[in-house]
Design an enzyme around this catalytic site. Sequence first.
Site, mmCIF file in Angstrom:
data_model
loop_
_atom_site.group_PDB
_atom_site.id
_atom_site.type_symbol
_atom_site.label_atom_id
_atom_site.label_comp_id
_atom_site.label_asym_id
_atom_site.label_seq_id
_atom_site.Cartn_x
_atom_site.Cartn_y
_atom_site.Cartn_z
ATOM 1 N N LEU A 19 -5.628 13.892 3.275
ATOM 2 C CA LEU A 19 -6.246 12.558 2.416
ATOM 3 C C LEU A 19 -6.069 11.370 3.526
ATOM 4 O O LEU A 19 -6.596 10.610 3.464
ATOM 5 C CB LEU A 19 -5.600 12.354 1.256
ATOM 6 C CG LEU A 19 -5.972 13.466 0.080
ATOM 7 C CD1 LEU A 19 -5.000 13.205 -1.140
ATOM 8 C CD2 LEU A 19 -7.404 13.480 -0.173
ATOM 9 N N GLY A 22 -0.864 8.820 8.004
ATOM 10 C CA GLY A 22 0.009 7.766 8.366
ATOM 11 C C GLY A 22 0.665 7.898 9.596
ATOM 12 O O GLY A 22 0.446 9.157 10.062
ATOM 13 N N ILE A 27 -0.617 12.666 3.985
ATOM 14 C CA ILE A 27 -0.752 13.240 2.709
ATOM 15 C C ILE A 27 -2.173 14.259 2.466
ATOM 16 O O ILE A 27 -3.105 13.972 3.119
ATOM 17 C CB ILE A 27 -1.111 12.130 1.634
ATOM 18 C CG1 ILE A 27 -0.062 11.154 2.002
ATOM 19 C CG2 ILE A 27 -1.032 12.807 0.250
ATOM 20 C CD1 ILE A 27 1.292 11.225 1.307
ATOM 21 N N ASP A 151 8.933 -1.510 -2.402
ATOM 22 C CA ASP A 151 7.741 -1.469 -1.830
ATOM 23 C C ASP A 151 6.618 -1.427 -2.834
ATOM 24 O O ASP A 151 5.741 -0.763 -2.237
ATOM 25 C CB ASP A 151 7.620 -0.114 -0.804
ATOM 26 C CG ASP A 151 6.678 -0.249 0.237
ATOM 27 O OD1 ASP A 151 5.959 -1.466 0.327
ATOM 28 O OD2 ASP A 151 6.282 0.708 0.807
HETATM 29 N N1 LIG Z 1 0.394 12.525 -5.075
HETATM 30 C C1 LIG Z 1 -0.525 11.791 -4.532
HETATM 31 N N2 LIG Z 1 -2.042 12.210 -4.828
HETATM 32 C C2 LIG Z 1 -3.014 11.489 -4.389
HETATM 33 N N3 LIG Z 1 -3.157 10.547 -3.397
HETATM 34 C C3 LIG Z 1 -1.869 10.162 -2.803
HETATM 35 C C4 LIG Z 1 -0.609 10.897 -3.478
HETATM 36 N N4 LIG Z 1 0.353 10.400 -2.799
HETATM 37 C C5 LIG Z 1 -0.284 9.602 -1.959
HETATM 38 N N5 LIG Z 1 -1.469 9.396 -2.003
HETATM 39 C C6 LIG Z 1 -2.276 8.492 -0.882
HETATM 40 O O1 LIG Z 1 -1.819 8.478 0.312
HETATM 41 C C7 LIG Z 1 -1.222 7.359 0.688
HETATM 42 C C8 LIG Z 1 -0.128 7.081 1.429
HETATM 43 O O2 LIG Z 1 0.952 7.653 0.459
HETATM 44 P P1 LIG Z 1 2.487 7.003 0.399
HETATM 45 O O3 LIG Z 1 3.232 8.090 -0.473
HETATM 46 O O4 LIG Z 1 2.509 5.907 -0.188
HETATM 47 O O5 LIG Z 1 3.099 7.184 1.999
HETATM 48 P P2 LIG Z 1 3.186 6.132 3.170
HETATM 49 O O6 LIG Z 1 4.847 6.128 3.133
HETATM 50 O O7 LIG Z 1 2.444 6.427 4.329
HETATM 51 O O8 LIG Z 1 2.998 4.625 2.309
HETATM 52 C C9 LIG Z 1 -1.402 6.483 -0.578
HETATM 53 O O9 LIG Z 1 -1.668 5.184 -0.413
HETATM 54 C C10 LIG Z 1 -2.469 7.237 -1.635
HETATM 55 O O10 LIG Z 1 -3.669 6.810 -1.108
HETATM 56 MG MG LIG Z 2 2.712 3.768 0.716
#
Ligand SMILES: Nc1ncnc2c1ncn2[C@@H]1O[C@H](COP(=O)(O)OP(=O)(O)O)[C@@H](O)[C@H]1O
Ligand SMILES: [Mg+2]
Length: 365
Positions: A19, A22, A27, A151
Amino acid sequence: MAEERKFDRFGRYLILDHLVDGGMAKICRARFLGEQADKVVAIKMVQPQFSKDESFKTMFMDEIKTTFGLLHPNIVQTYDYGLQNDQLFVAMEYCDGRNLKEYLDQLKKRNFVFPVEISVYITIQSCQGLHYAHTFTDKLTGKPANIVHRDISPHNIMLTFDGSVKVIDFGIAKSETNSEATQAGTIKGKLSYLAPEYLDGHDLDPRYDLFAVGITLWEMLCSRKLFKASNDLAVLKKIQECKVPKPSSINPNVPEELDKIVMKALHKDRNKRYQTLEEFGRALNKFLYSTYPDFNASDLSYFAKELFKEEIKKDRERLYQFGQIDIKPYLEDMKREQEGEERPLKLLKLVLVMEQVREGSGTGS
Ligand SMILES: Nc1ncnc2c1ncn2[C@@H]1O[C@H](COP(=O)(O)OP(=O)(O)O)[C@@H](O)[C@H]1O
Ligand SMILES: [Mg+2]
């Protein structure tokens, strides 16, 4: 004959697609390989070079410690975590939707704005999840976890297409259980969502998250960023000044009562803000139902389904295809792998038993 294995298996998960990719983590969507039933989950996978880094490992495990026990409808639930093929990972609830930043971008593209009542509803739900985290007590130790997310921004609030709001990414959340989650001098979290007290070097508490939720609400109401400037230093200066225009000065649909609530949440002095996310949420709730008595939680879902109509259609087709994958060969591989791990153990047990028998017969009579 070797069967075709088109997808990668990652331990007990079948990776479907990525998805988000990063810098540190990606993800993925995955199918949990259950014998009888299975479901889609989201997996956060740390890139291998970071997975090997000891301090990163500690930070990652701190995230797990912070969030593993949390169970609330407005927080994404963690199911599982560990190290697989030298990669740290977390498996969690899959949110079938988009993050709030993506909603804001999509609205901008279509020249729409968030209806006031929907912005307020999303904020109330975020408040509930965060207040739960702030006041969370570890069930096994009885100790308050003292979690602060640190955050909060539109990127870290997920809105599912069926209308739920979920806070994600407690990656840098600081809690009592954390070792040293953030090092002094390094800014974690998005710059334009920092609260003024951060710049004064104060210890951060739930009112810090409250300020970020306040900015997020302001941005939904005004369809623009609150603290925006051409460079980081100028952003920090704006935060320090903390001059906040009333939302109604930008969006005339915002009633005065809501202006007051937003301005209180965004007070420079944290002692003059709402003191808890519950208090903030309560004020918003009262406003929502007195001003929009017909509002219903399902309105967010209708709104989301309309806004992302095409994406949802494509996504449904894709998920349906993933559902057609025959998982049997993968399940068999997994079983073989597990048995392979057990065999040496069984052999070892057998040797020990034999030795005991030998010793027993040697010392007897
Ligand atoms: N459980 C989830 N289900 C669907 N999409 C997710 C989920 N967790 C994260 N994402 C997507 O991935 C992006 C980055 O995840 P995040 O956990 O915030 O990681 P980072 O540490 O890179 O910010 C989120 O902004 C969202 O769009
Ligand atoms: Mg994030």
